[in-house]
Write a protein that holds these residues in place. Structure first.
Motif, PDB file in Angstrom:
ATOM      1  N   ARG A  79       0.869  -1.179   0.000  1.00 20.65           N
ATOM      2  CA  ARG A  79       0.000   0.000   0.000  1.00 20.65           C
ATOM      3  C   ARG A  79       0.900   1.221   0.000  1.00 20.65           C
ATOM      4  O   ARG A  79       2.079   1.137   0.346  1.00 20.65           O
ATOM      5  N   VAL A  80       0.345   2.341  -0.405  1.00 18.87           N
ATOM      6  CA  VAL A  80       1.072   3.607  -0.369  1.00 18.87           C
ATOM      7  C   VAL A  80       0.620   4.301   0.907  1.00 18.87           C
ATOM      8  O   VAL A  80      -0.499   4.809   0.978  1.00 18.87           O
ATOM      9  N   LYS A  81       1.461   4.264   1.901  1.00 20.25           N
ATOM     10  CA  LYS A  81       1.075   4.754   3.234  1.00 20.25           C
ATOM     11  C   LYS A  81       0.723   6.238   3.253  1.00 20.25           C
ATOM     12  O   LYS A  81      -0.104   6.664   4.035  1.00 20.25           O
ATOM     13  N   SER A  82       1.334   7.011   2.376  1.00 22.19           N
ATOM     14  CA  SER A  82       1.096   8.454   2.362  1.00 22.19           C
ATOM     15  C   SER A  82      -0.196   8.845   1.651  1.00 22.19           C
ATOM     16  O   SER A  82      -0.588  10.007   1.687  1.00 22.19           O
ATOM     17  N   GLU A  83      -0.849   7.876   1.000  1.00 26.13           N
ATOM     18  CA  GLU A  83      -2.071   8.166   0.255  1.00 26.13           C
ATOM     19  C   GLU A  83      -3.148   7.149   0.613  1.00 26.13           C
ATOM     20  O   GLU A  83      -3.048   5.981   0.253  1.00 26.13           O
ATOM     21  N   ARG A  84      -4.167   7.594   1.274  1.00 26.21           N
ATOM     22  CA  ARG A  84      -5.244   6.707   1.705  1.00 26.21           C
ATOM     23  C   ARG A  84      -5.931   6.053   0.493  1.00 26.21           C
ATOM     24  O   ARG A  84      -6.255   6.719  -0.485  1.00 26.21           O
ATOM     25  N   GLY A  85      -6.103   4.723   0.591  1.00 21.12           N
ATOM     26  CA  GLY A  85      -6.805   4.002  -0.458  1.00 21.12           C
ATOM     27  C   GLY A  85      -5.978   3.725  -1.703  1.00 21.12           C
ATOM     28  O   GLY A  85      -6.518   3.330  -2.720  1.00 21.12           O
ATOM     29  N   VAL A  86      -4.664   3.924  -1.615  1.00 23.87           N
ATOM     30  CA  VAL A  86      -3.800   3.718  -2.777  1.00 23.87           C
ATOM     31  C   VAL A  86      -2.848   2.555  -2.488  1.00 23.87           C
ATOM     32  O   VAL A  86      -2.306   2.441  -1.396  1.00 23.87           O
ATOM     33  N   TYR A  87      -2.682   1.712  -3.484  1.00 20.99           N
ATOM     34  CA  TYR A  87      -1.744   0.592  -3.387  1.00 20.99           C
ATOM     35  C   TYR A  87      -0.908   0.587  -4.653  1.00 20.99           C
ATOM     36  O   TYR A  87      -1.213   1.294  -5.611  1.00 20.99           O
ATOM     37  N   ALA A  88       0.188  -0.189  -4.640  1.00 23.84           N
ATOM     38  CA  ALA A  88       1.135  -0.083  -5.752  1.00 23.84           C
ATOM     39  C   ALA A  88       1.786  -1.412  -6.093  1.00 23.84           C
ATOM     40  O   ALA A  88       1.886  -2.308  -5.259  1.00 23.84           O
ATOM     41  N   LEU A  89       2.238  -1.477  -7.334  1.00 21.58           N
ATOM     42  CA  LEU A  89       3.090  -2.548  -7.833  1.00 21.58           C
ATOM     43  C   LEU A  89       4.418  -1.881  -8.183  1.00 21.58           C
ATOM     44  O   LEU A  89       4.445  -0.928  -8.968  1.00 21.58           O
ATOM     45  N   TYR A  90       5.500  -2.373  -7.557  1.00 18.86           N
ATOM     46  CA  TYR A  90       6.823  -1.785  -7.725  1.00 18.86           C
ATOM     47  C   TYR A  90       7.728  -2.700  -8.543  1.00 18.86           C
ATOM     48  O   TYR A  90       7.626  -3.923  -8.443  1.00 18.86           O
ATOM     49  N   VAL A  91       8.639  -2.103  -9.297  1.00 25.91           N
ATOM     50  CA  VAL A  91       9.727  -2.817  -9.964  1.00 25.91           C
ATOM     51  C   VAL A  91      11.013  -2.059  -9.646  1.00 25.91           C
ATOM     52  O   VAL A  91      10.985  -0.932  -9.149  1.00 25.91           O
ATOM     53  N   HIS A  92      12.133  -2.671  -9.968  1.00 30.27           N
ATOM     54  CA  HIS A  92      13.419  -2.039  -9.704  1.00 30.27           C
ATOM     55  C   HIS A  92      13.496  -0.713 -10.457  1.00 30.27           C
ATOM     56  O   HIS A  92      13.234  -0.658 -11.664  1.00 30.27           O
ATOM     57  N   HIS A 118       0.664   3.116  -9.406  1.00 29.34           N
ATOM     58  CA  HIS A 118      -0.270   3.294  -8.293  1.00 29.34           C
ATOM     59  C   HIS A 118      -1.697   3.009  -8.752  1.00 29.34           C
ATOM     60  O   HIS A 118      -2.060   3.298  -9.889  1.00 29.34           O
ATOM     61  N   PHE A 119      -2.485   2.493  -7.822  1.00 27.47           N
ATOM     62  CA  PHE A 119      -3.891   2.193  -8.074  1.00 27.47           C
ATOM     63  C   PHE A 119      -4.720   2.713  -6.906  1.00 27.47           C
ATOM     64  O   PHE A 119      -4.288   2.639  -5.759  1.00 27.47           O
ATOM     65  N   ASN A 120      -5.905   3.240  -7.196  1.00 29.58           N
ATOM     66  CA  ASN A 120      -6.873   3.588  -6.153  1.00 29.58           C
ATOM     67  C   ASN A 120      -7.801   2.404  -5.965  1.00 29.58           C
ATOM     68  O   ASN A 120      -8.250   1.811  -6.945  1.00 29.58           O
ATOM     69  N   TYR A 121      -8.109   2.082  -4.714  1.00 28.63           N
ATOM     70  CA  TYR A 121      -8.900   0.874  -4.445  1.00 28.63           C
ATOM     71  C   TYR A 121     -10.277   0.923  -5.094  1.00 28.63           C
ATOM     72  O   TYR A 121     -10.848  -0.102  -5.411  1.00 28.63           O
ATOM     73  N   TYR A 122     -10.815   2.101  -5.330  1.00 27.54           N
ATOM     74  CA  TYR A 122     -12.162   2.215  -5.880  1.00 27.54           C
ATOM     75  C   TYR A 122     -12.188   2.224  -7.413  1.00 27.54           C
ATOM     76  O   TYR A 122     -13.253   2.237  -8.013  1.00 27.54           O
ATOM     77  N   GLU A 123     -11.023   2.227  -8.048  1.00 28.59           N
ATOM     78  CA  GLU A 123     -10.973   2.247  -9.512  1.00 28.59           C
ATOM     79  C   GLU A 123     -10.665   0.861 -10.065  1.00 28.59           C
ATOM     80  O   GLU A 123      -9.929   0.091  -9.452  1.00 28.59           O
ATOM     81  N   ASP A 124     -11.216   0.580 -11.222  1.00 23.98           N
ATOM     82  CA  ASP A 124     -10.893  -0.661 -11.909  1.00 23.98           C
ATOM     83  C   ASP A 124      -9.497  -0.560 -12.513  1.00 23.98           C
ATOM     84  O   ASP A 124      -9.029   0.522 -12.858  1.00 23.98           O
ATOM     85  N   VAL A 125      -8.863  -1.691 -12.629  1.00 19.63           N
ATOM     86  CA  VAL A 125      -7.505  -1.777 -13.183  1.00 19.63           C
ATOM     87  C   VAL A 125      -7.589  -2.305 -14.614  1.00 19.63           C
ATOM     88  O   VAL A 125      -8.292  -3.284 -14.861  1.00 19.63           O
TER      89      VAL A 125
END
Length: 153
Positions: A79-92, A118-125
């Motif tokens: 999750r992205v701690k600085s942004e509520r409701g946001v999560y992420a997929l990271y690469v090098h 980054h993705f918002n939990y309420y949005e489709d991917v």
């Protein structure tokens, strides 16, 4: 096709520390990250050169490495701690993968410099595009010298 909330059963964890990390996330973020986790395993299983991937912790984040084939770069989820409701997929961050994704799909994703989507939990991917990106990451070392990634042969 999009990642949506689902009642699907997720694959079990082999590592209790990783399970604990997922359990610590807020429910809405946990569900989305579990779906991303499933997607990584699914793409890996359908990409023959990748082989079995290993789930581990790097920098306290659930991470997925191509330990068997060494074909790809590490994928991390959090999750992205600085942004509520946001999560992420990271690469090098020293790979050109995010730049390549940006050139291919532009504003289809929200980017964090050259290291994450980054993705918002309420949005489709955009699932098809994300599957393509995960496959690119899981085969990065096999293709790193190709012009496909902007490097000379």
């Amino acid at each position: 096709m999009k990642i949506k909330n689902s009642t699907k059963k997720f694959r079990p964890f082999k590592n209790e520390k990783i399970k604990g990390i997922f359990d610590s996330y807020p429910e809405n973020i946990r569900t989305k990250l579990m779906q991303l986790r499933e997607l990584v395993f699914d793409v890996a299983s359908k990409t023959k050169v990748v082989g079995k991937i290993k789930e581990t912790l790097k920098w306290g984040q659930p991470s997925y490495i191509t330990a068997q084939s060494k074909s790809g770069t590490t994928i991390r989820l959090d999750r992205v701690k600085s942004e509520r409701g946001v999560y992420a997929l990271y690469v090098h961050c020293q790979t050109p993968l995010i730049a390549k994704l940006r050139s291919m799909y532009g504003s289809a994703f929200t980017y964090e410099k050259n290291r994450a989507i980054h993705f918002n939990y309420y949005e489709d991917v955009p699932l098809v595009k994300l599957r393509n990106f995960i496959a690119m990451a899981l085969t990065y070392h096999l293709n790193a010298r190709n012009k496909y990634y902007g490097k000379k042969q």
